[in-house]
Design an enzyme around this catalytic site. Structure first.
Site, PDB file in Angstrom:
ATOM      1  N   HIS A  25     -24.729  48.236 -39.127  1.00  0.00           N
ATOM      2  CA  HIS A  25     -24.967  48.656 -40.511  1.00  0.00           C
ATOM      3  C   HIS A  25     -26.469  48.889 -40.651  1.00  0.00           C
ATOM      4  O   HIS A  25     -27.266  48.160 -40.057  1.00  0.00           O
ATOM      5  CB  HIS A  25     -24.485  47.584 -41.488  1.00  0.00           C
ATOM      6  N   HIS A  37     -29.220  50.187 -49.264  1.00  0.00           N
ATOM      7  CA  HIS A  37     -28.270  50.641 -48.241  1.00  0.00           C
ATOM      8  C   HIS A  37     -27.069  51.307 -48.889  1.00  0.00           C
ATOM      9  O   HIS A  37     -26.780  51.096 -50.062  1.00  0.00           O
ATOM     10  CB  HIS A  37     -27.842  49.480 -47.336  1.00  0.00           C
ATOM     11  N   CYS A 115     -23.952  54.943 -43.381  1.00  0.00           N
ATOM     12  CA  CYS A 115     -25.153  54.198 -43.762  1.00  0.00           C
ATOM     13  C   CYS A 115     -26.358  54.539 -42.891  1.00  0.00           C
ATOM     14  O   CYS A 115     -27.492  54.532 -43.367  1.00  0.00           O
ATOM     15  CB  CYS A 115     -24.877  52.698 -43.736  1.00  0.00           C
TER      16      CYS A 115
END
Length: 171
Positions: A25, A37, A115
């Site tokens: 991530h 994010h 992301c």
């Protein structure tokens, strides 16, 4: 062991890569312990492999959260490795643009808008995902190996069993 608050201090505009087991991530550090994010609904601390469910989502929310809340017990690192290829935008521009996105729901696609794409676009002005590129290369290599494997099976079949077939109706 994952870095702790005292081991490493990100700089404003740094990209943060968080290891979630089967994927990473990504976020942008915006200062004072916070990151911005792109988070699909399945992106929660401790979700592990179930976070791969993000492939099912078409939308994700831009969030500003405490770095340590998002990292949880996962390993993480500062990863500005694209600095070698791309010029980073000024830190104040990265932070301004990141914070302006907070609260927005954006289209989400694990292959074209995840992301990592979000974070690299903020830092470099160019959306890129090395993990998608790497996964694509793996799929291509596996596909080529499977194709070659099938070709070798056919070749072996022709060599070892490819003789003249008997016709049961022949006398």
């Amino acid at each position: 062991m994952a870095p702790t608050l005292y081991d490493v201090k990100p700089e404003v505009g740094d990209l943060i890569e968080i290891y979630r087991g089967t994927y990473q991530h990504w976020a942008v550090y915006v200062g004072d312990g916070f990151i911005v994010h792109l988070a699909p609904p399945s992106e929660v601390v401790g979700a592990g492999a179930s976070s791969m469910m993000s492939v099912l989502y078409e939308k994700a929310l831009v969030k500003k959260e405490d770095l340590w809340d998002v990292v949880g017990t996962n390993e993480w690192k500062i990863n500005n490795s694209l600095d070698e290829e791309c010029e980073p935008r000024p830190a104040e521009v990265i932070v301004r643009d990141a914070c302006a996105m907070v609260g927005k729901e954006l289209p989400y696609c694990v292959f074209r808008g995840n992301c990592e794409h979000f974070a690299t676009e903020l830092r470099y002005g160019k959306a890129e995902s090395r993990q998608v590129r790497k996964a694509g290369q793996t799929v291509m290599v596996a596909g080529a190996a499977a194709f070659l494997g099938l070709g070798l099976v056919a070749l072996a079949g022709a060599f070892f069993g490819g003789g003249k077939k008997e016709n049961k109706n022949e006398k």
